[in-house]
Enzyme design. Structure first.
Site, PDB file in Angstrom:
ATOM      1  N   GLU A  33     105.129  79.122  30.946  1.00 24.79           N
ATOM      2  CA  GLU A  33     106.215  78.499  31.136  1.00 24.79           C
ATOM      3  C   GLU A  33     106.049  78.358  32.757  1.00 24.79           C
ATOM      4  O   GLU A  33     104.988  79.011  33.415  1.00 24.79           O
ATOM      5  CB  GLU A  33     106.245  80.059  31.445  1.00 24.79           C
ATOM      6  CG  GLU A  33     107.148  81.348  30.102  1.00 24.79           C
ATOM      7  CD  GLU A  33     108.124  82.271  30.089  1.00 24.79           C
ATOM      8  OE1 GLU A  33     108.987  82.075  29.665  1.00 24.79           O
ATOM      9  OE2 GLU A  33     107.894  83.174  30.293  1.00 24.79           O
ATOM     10  N   GLU A  66     105.488  88.320  21.842  1.00 27.31           N
ATOM     11  CA  GLU A  66     106.205  87.164  21.875  1.00 27.31           C
ATOM     12  C   GLU A  66     105.614  86.925  22.781  1.00 27.31           C
ATOM     13  O   GLU A  66     104.422  87.646  23.131  1.00 27.31           O
ATOM     14  CB  GLU A  66     107.734  86.999  22.637  1.00 27.31           C
ATOM     15  CG  GLU A  66     108.164  85.689  23.884  1.00 27.31           C
ATOM     16  CD  GLU A  66     108.713  85.518  24.037  1.00 27.31           C
ATOM     17  OE1 GLU A  66     110.042  86.480  24.326  1.00 27.31           O
ATOM     18  OE2 GLU A  66     108.886  85.455  25.469  1.00 27.31           O
TER      19      GLU A  66
END
Ligand SMILES: *[C@@H]1O[C@H](CO)[C@@H](O)[C@H](O)[C@H]1NC(C)=O
Ligand SMILES: *[C@@H]1O[C@H](CO)[C@@H](O)[C@H](O)[C@H]1NC(C)=O
Length: 271
Positions: A139, A134
């Protein structure tokens, strides 16, 4: 907007003379609605492995729409199925192996809002999360307006996985006030994270990426980052990214100063 796009293209070309990046995919979000031939929606309110509070809906303008040339992911405080918040989680229907992934966006502002720009493997040939990898391009926590972080997850299937990331990185900007450009460059040797074309983290992948715990899912250097990945955009509410709960309540959430995540464009370049 047009002038800005031209300007940013020139800066990009000037800044990356060592690599010839060719635009292979883009969504400028200039239509009237989300292009369902290019984007899929993930639906549900199961917490998504992180104790998230929202229900992700499908193709509902309350939660995902095109407005003023931007994709807008909008978190609503509303009772919906088993949850008290709704939002959207979208993925590109295309996937790419290597490239430069560039997203210009403005973040929300509010307690426990968690927008993410990230990538997941099209096929999990090395096993379930996080053995097949991933990559979190950016973020953000809606409580901390000047920080973003980039992370790669890999190494083995949970709980034998590991990650390597920038950690929360402070910039002299307010990410929910202005648009900024978040980018990942990925080749067979390295992952590189950029904010407004400034590199702030890199991760060498030309080596064995097994965590050393559990069974080794890999046979070659660079695995699992040698497979096609697709791109995801979403805004979660609460969840493990904020540490243990309790997380934001609907009453608190009604005070969120800005509950939208706006994406001006997604552009994918390859060499
Ligand atoms: C999705 O939204 C578009 C634009 O509003 C609409 O044309 C389409 O019918 C919607 N699809 C579904 C399955 O709701
Ligand atoms: C950052 O921008 C947001 C959205 O415009 C605003 O609500 C907030 O007050 C700003 N924060 C700071 C510290 O400037």
């Amino acid at each position: 907007m047009q002038n800005f796009l031209l300007f940013s293209t020139l800066v990009l070309l000037a800044g990356t003379t060592q690599a010839e990046w060719r635009l292979v995919w883009q969504d400028e979000f200039n239509g009237n609605h989300v292009d369902l031939s290019q984007w899929g929606f993930e639906v549900g309110g199961n917490g998504w492995g992180n104790n998230e509070l929202e229900f992700y809906t499908y193709n509902r303008t309350e939660n995902a729409r095109i407005e003023n040339g931007n994709l807008v992911i909008d978190v609503h405080v509303e009772d919906y199925r088993e949850r008290q918040f709704t939002s959207a989680r979208m993925h590109t229907k295309q996937a790419w192996k290597y490239g430069r992934f560039e997203i210009r966006a403005r973040m929300p502002n509010g307690h426990n809002l968690w927008p993410a720009i990230w990538m997941m493997p099209l096929e999990s040939i090395y096993g379930i999360w996080a053995a097949s990898g991933e990559v979190d391009i950016a973020e953000f926590r809606g409580d901390i307006l000047d920080k973003i972080e980039g992370t790669a997850h890999y190494g083995g299937t949970w709980p034998n996985n590991i990650y390597s990331g920038s950690g929360p990185r402070s910039f002299n900007v307010n990410f929910s006030q202005d648009f900024h450009t978040f980018a990942l460059e990925w080749d067979h040797k390295q992952l590189r994270w950029y904010m407004d074309n400034q590199q702030y983290f890199s991760f060498d992948i030309d080596r064995m990426l097994w965590s050393g715990k559990g069974a080794n899912p890999y046979t070659k250097n660079g695995q699992p980052f040698d497979q096609p990945f697709y791109l995801m955009l979403n805004v979660a509410v609460g969840g493990n990214f904020f540490g243990p709960g309790p997380y934001v309540t609907p009453d608190q959430a009604r005070q969120w100063p800005k509950h939208t995540f706006e994406i001006d464009y997604v552009r994918v370049y390859q060499q």
